[in-house]
Design an enzyme around this catalytic site. Structure first.
Site, short mmCIF file in Angstrom:
data_model
loop_
_atom_site.label_atom_id
_atom_site.label_comp_id
_atom_site.label_asym_id
_atom_site.label_seq_id
_atom_site.Cartn_x
_atom_site.Cartn_y
_atom_site.Cartn_z
N ASP A 167 0.86 -1.17 0.00
CA ASP A 167 0.00 0.00 0.00
C ASP A 167 0.91 1.23 0.00
O ASP A 167 2.12 1.15 0.20
CB ASP A 167 -0.96 -0.01 1.20
CG ASP A 167 -2.18 0.89 0.95
OD1 ASP A 167 -2.13 1.70 0.00
OD2 ASP A 167 -3.17 0.79 1.69
C1 NOJ Z 1 -3.84 4.07 0.15
C2 NOJ Z 1 -5.04 3.18 0.23
O1 NOJ Z 1 -5.06 2.47 1.43
C3 NOJ Z 1 -5.13 2.21 -0.92
O2 NOJ Z 1 -6.35 1.52 -0.84
C4 NOJ Z 1 -4.98 2.93 -2.22
O3 NOJ Z 1 -5.13 2.05 -3.30
C5 NOJ Z 1 -3.60 3.58 -2.25
N1 NOJ Z 1 -3.55 4.55 -1.17
C6 NOJ Z 1 -3.29 4.25 -3.57
O4 NOJ Z 1 -4.02 5.39 -3.73
#
Ligand code: NOJ
Length: 758
Positions: free
Chosen positions: A291
């Site tokens: 993530d």
């Molecule tokens: C953080 C989020 O938790 C995740 O779900 C997302 O895909 C990413 N950022 C990218 O934006």
């Protein structure tokens, strides 16, 4: 690039095209291609494939000469970037792809990732709302539409669907998932992955999906985002993991790990999750992406001392691509050279990444998703808007529909000729909030507002805002500033309500009160809305409450007082049209709650498939499992939702002649005057087992359309898959014994029977 194309063609010819072997031949061609490419790559280039950057730099304008952006640009040219995120538009994507393809040594194309969560420009209901439809076909179609629009602007990879099971309504990201149940959640997860990826990933209108967040993120303690997760093995195997496993079995191409620790080990550096379970046990073939910055977060978690250790721990644990931490690109080469990370770890990760690129058809045509004509034609295509409307009306849940004193009929549906209506509430006139959270590419204020939709049916109404919901502007990044004090509009709203025959109050949460980083400690109507509702009720009890919210709310007062309540969540682009169709009876509501609604926030986490405890029953002394100041029961249970017609369940029959395919049948009759859809739900309870089983578990559902006066025979077939469970060693076991079956209209109401599994 030309050379690559030629190699693929020659290999294809060489292997031949016999139909029987076509699949494995194709696979072989791919493996040969990937192996030969891997052989040509330097260690630095391999590590580059494992690196993902946020694409904030200007590609259509001058490239920055200084700083981080300049460094990233240099990395692009050196083939040290495998994927980017947040770059969109065919022109931008092509520009960036050209840099890599033309200027880097091997010209390996980039993946372009984006959070296409519930639509790209045409916005569907928030995923939790879609899940209330229990309509897998419509949900798949919604993801299909999102993929068509996203692929038309150059995106080839979405960070969706979120398949985290969510039991705590305080958590902001409940809006992004399918609710609390692993069975429903798995079916919906599969539908979404199928919608995004289609049958042919190399088609120019399909994109790779990423199920997230692996794993346990939905169990953040006290519903506070990014918080600690500490769950037992039974919950992990039976509740959290099933939707991930189901999508791996349906060939999802990527998995995103998560920010949280799981039982003390951060998910991003969790070998047990990523290697032992995902890659070894489940044989996942795609790649794992971290993530955003979750690699670097190992440092504040207290799991790694610096970024170098981060790279070592994450790579060894099976996290294949680093999103925006720069841990791999900075340290992985050196770690391999020092023997801290084996080269096989890197090779395996790179192969997985190259394979997804190959399957997307990027080696054949890196500009496959860069057709400006498609971009022009497909965004907001009328068929997409039609699908969004269909999805929106199916997502609405009728929570209450009483008959006001002195009237013969329930308050809903409203007559199209109804006179003298008052509409109250700031959300009624809002074109932005109903788009919900996590719709980063959408055009602001592009939703059909409640008022706009309503007006198309009936213009005999007056409108008063009553009170602002928010103060000042709202956006994806900043905290929403709720109006907690200003009641200056109350008087006008009350005056209008007093003169009206029926009052429609549109209340709830702002679209940006849920989503990432947007947990709430309260589950009431935010700001002064509850007071507004109570003040209006004093002068006119004939109220239809239309809720707009991104999570279950504790609206106990409303349930006790207001005659009609319609849950309309945040329904996206077609919000107002969908609500109007339901209010005026052009669509008979069919949604069922995918998440329990509590009576009080203190009951959270509240979910239907809980354990019994050793003291489940009311007692005349205090020593049983309960609260002194609240009921145990929810306000609305999982699976709950009414219709404008009524369904009667009879003739529950169980046939155990074939123990590996137990048949359960029930008759469902529409006893009302309108045609309607019903979600027939089957729940099981394994009475005694080697690991305690929940009081009830959804193990089957069917959405059926029944005409007035007609009956439909519904059959479920129970196999070991439905009867078994995971024990605390993670083994799937099926144990003999008595099973209670309930088939009904929600998780608390149905016909019951018992059978014995031999
Ligand atoms: C953080 C989020 O938790 C995740 O779900 C997302 O895909 C990413 N950022 C990218 O934006």
């Amino acid at each position: 690039m030309l050379r690559m194309k030629k190699t693929i063609c020659i290999l294809l010819l060489w292997i031949g095209c016999s139909n029987v072997f076509a699949q494995s031949s194709k696979e072989k061609v791919m493996q040969i291609f990937i192996d030969s490419l891997l052989n040509k790559m330097t260690l630095e280039e391999k590590v580059g494939q494992m690196n993902q950057y946020n694409g904030f730099w200007e590609v259509t304008g001058p490239i920055p000469k200084e700083g981080n952006a300049k460094l990233k640009y240099d990395h692009l040219k050196k083939g040290m970037v495998g994927a980017v995120l947040n770059v969109k538009g065919t022109e931008n994507v092509r520009k960036l792809q050209e840099i890599v393809v033309k200027e880097s040594r091997l010209g390996i194309p980039l993946l372009f990732g984006y959070d296409v969560i519930h639509g790209y420009k045409t916005i569907s209901p928030i995923p939790l709302a879609e899940s209330a439809s229990w309509d897998l076909e419509a949900i798949e179609k919604s993801a299909r539409v999102a993929a068509i629009e996203a692929s038309a602007v150059g995106i080839n990879w979405t960070f969706a669907p979120m398949v985290d099971i969510t039991r705590d309504a305080r958590w902001g990201r409940v809006m992004e998932g399918a609710g609390e149940d692993p069975y429903l959640g798995s079916k919906i997860a599969i539908a979404r992955v199928k919608g995004f990826q289609g049958d042919d990933l190399a088609a120019s209108n399909t994109i790779a999906a990423s199920v997230k967040h692996f794993a346990g993120y939905g169990f953040a303690e006290s519903g506070r985002d990014y918080n600690t997760v500490d769950v037992g093995t039974s919950t992990l195997y039976n509740i959290i993991l099933p939707p991930f496993k189901a999508t791996v079995e349906h060939d999802v191409k990527t998995v995103m790990n998560s920010f949280n620790v799981l039982n003390g080990i951060p998910a991003t550096a969790n070998k047990f999750l990523q290697r032992d379970i995902l890659k070894d046990k489940w044989k996942f073939k795609g790649f794992v992406v971290s993530d955003w910055g979750s690699d670097a977060e190992l440092i504040p978690h207290g799991f790694a001392k610096d970024l170098k250790e981060v790279a070592m721990l994450s790579a060894n644990a099976g996290s294949d691509m680093d999103m925006e931490s720069s841990a791999y690109v900075t340290h992985l080469k050196e770690l391999v050279e020092a023997g801290k990370v084996d080269i096989t770890v890197v090779n395996d990760a790179v192969k997985r990444i190259l394979q997804v690129k190959y399957e997307l058809g990027l080696f054949e045509d890196p500009y496959r998703y860069c057709n400006p004509q498609r971009e022009k034609e497909l965004i907001y295509h009328p068929t997409h808007l039609a699908a969004a409307l269909d999805m929106a009306k199916k997502s609405i849940v009728l929570l209450k529909n009483a008959t006001p004193a002195g009237q013969g009929n329930p308050i809903l549906p409203l007559s199209k000729n109804q006179k003298n209506i008052a509409v109250i509430g700031a959300l009624a006139d809002d074109k932005n909030s109903p788009l919900g959270s996590w719709r980063i590419a959408s055009d602001d204020n592009s939703a059909v507002s409640f008022l706009e939709g309503f007006k198309k049916y009936n213009s005999n109404f007056v409108y008063a805002k009553g009170a602002d919901l928010v103060k000042g502007p709202t956006d994806f990044i900043h905290e929403v500033n709720i109006n907690e004090t200003d009641k200056s509009g109350f008087a006008q709203a009350i005056a209008l309500a007093k003169k009206s025959a029926v009052v429609i109050m549109v209340l709830g949460e702002h679209g940006f009160q849920s989503g990432e980083g947007r947990s709430r400690a309260k589950l009431d109507l935010p700001g002064v809305q509850q007071q507004l509702l109570e003040e209006v009720y004093k002068v006119n009890k004939n109220i239809v409450l239309v809720l707009m919210n991104g999570r279950p709310l504790a609206i106990t007062w409303a349930q006790e007082h207001v005659p009609a309540i319609l849950e309309s969540w945040q329904l996206g682009t077609k919000t107002g049209d969908a609500i109007a169709q339901v209010l005026f009876g052009d669509y008979n509501p069919s949604g069922k709650l995918p998440m329990t609604f509590p009576r009080s926030v203190g009951q959270e986490p509240l979910y239907y498939n809980h354990y019994s405890t050793g003291r489940p029953n009311p007692n005349n002394v205090v020593f049983w499992s309960h609260y002194g100041d609240e009921l145990n029961e929810p306000l609305y249970p999982f699976g709950y939702g009414l219709s404008y017609t009524n369904f009667e369940y009879t003739d529950l029959k169980i046939n155990t002649d074939n123990p590996s395919a137990i048949s359960v049948t029930v008759q469902v009759k529409n006893t009302g005057k309108l045609a309607g859809e019903e979600v027939v739900q089957l729940y099981l309870h394994d009475r005694v087992a080697s690991t305690v089983r929940p009081v009830k578990e959804l193990k089957g559902f069917k959405k059926i359309l029944v005409n007035p006066g007609k009956s439909v025979l519904v059959e479920f077939v129970l196999t070991d898959t439905e009867l078994g469970f995971y024990n605390n060693e993670g083994a799937f076991v099926v144990e003999p014994g008595d099973f209670e079956v309930m088939v009904g209209t929600n998780s608390t109401k149905g016909l019951n029977a018992v059978f014995t599994k031999k």
